[in-house]
Design a protein around this motif. Structure first.
Motif, mmCIF file in Angstrom:
data_model
loop_
_atom_site.group_PDB
_atom_site.id
_atom_site.type_symbol
_atom_site.label_atom_id
_atom_site.label_comp_id
_atom_site.label_asym_id
_atom_site.label_seq_id
_atom_site.Cartn_x
_atom_site.Cartn_y
_atom_site.Cartn_z
ATOM 1 N N ASN A 294 0.856 -1.177 0.000
ATOM 2 C CA ASN A 294 0.000 0.000 0.000
ATOM 3 C C ASN A 294 0.900 1.237 0.000
ATOM 4 O OD1 ASN A 294 0.762 0.636 2.720
ATOM 5 N ND2 ASN A 294 -0.879 -0.649 3.525
ATOM 6 N N GLN A 295 0.343 2.393 0.211
ATOM 7 C CA GLN A 295 1.118 3.631 0.170
ATOM 8 C C GLN A 295 2.238 3.652 1.201
ATOM 9 O OE1 GLN A 295 1.056 6.096 -1.985
ATOM 10 N NE2 GLN A 295 2.631 7.255 -0.905
ATOM 11 N N ARG A 296 2.005 3.036 2.376
ATOM 12 C CA ARG A 296 2.958 3.115 3.482
ATOM 13 C C ARG A 296 4.018 2.032 3.447
ATOM 14 N NH1 ARG A 296 0.077 4.111 8.763
ATOM 15 N NH2 ARG A 296 0.115 6.162 7.830
#
Length: 117
Positions: A9-11
């Protein structure tokens, strides 16, 4: 050389594989309302599932870093850990007391493993 990222994901990615080495993001328990033994067991269950997904296993763990909220839990956490690690396959391991991302979390682990041949 390729880098494979799984469950990204983005993180972060939950799994990163490079040169047949598996890196897992930090794993915590399934239910933070439980005690240290239950939190440790469900955390390790998550590690098992991710290692299988990455083509690895407990026997292929190279190193682990355990983060524990308070060293008062060290003995009980180790009882679960010791039962989980296959005999003769103990990884290099560090265990440090650390502030957790959420106050109810008691333990977290980060694992590096080799893929199975």
């Amino acid at each position: 050389m390729s880098i494979q990222r799984i469950q990204t994901n983005q993180r972060m990615s939950r799994i990163v594989i490079h040169n047949k080495t598996v890196y897992l993001c930090g794993q915590v328990c399934a239910d933070a309302t439980k005690g240290i033994k239950e939190q440790t067991q469900t955390m390790l269950d998550k590690v098992d599932a991710l290692l299988i997904e990455a083509g690895s296993s407990r026997e292929n763990i190279l190193s682990a870093t355990v983060y524990i909220k308070d060293m008062q839990y060290f003995k009980e956490m180790n009882e679960v850990w010791d039962a989980w690690v296959p005999e003769g396959y103990a990884p290099a391991r560090a265990c440090v007391e650390a502030a957790m991302a959420r106050p109810e979390l008691l333990v977290e682990v980060s694992v590096v493993a080799a893929q199975k041949d």
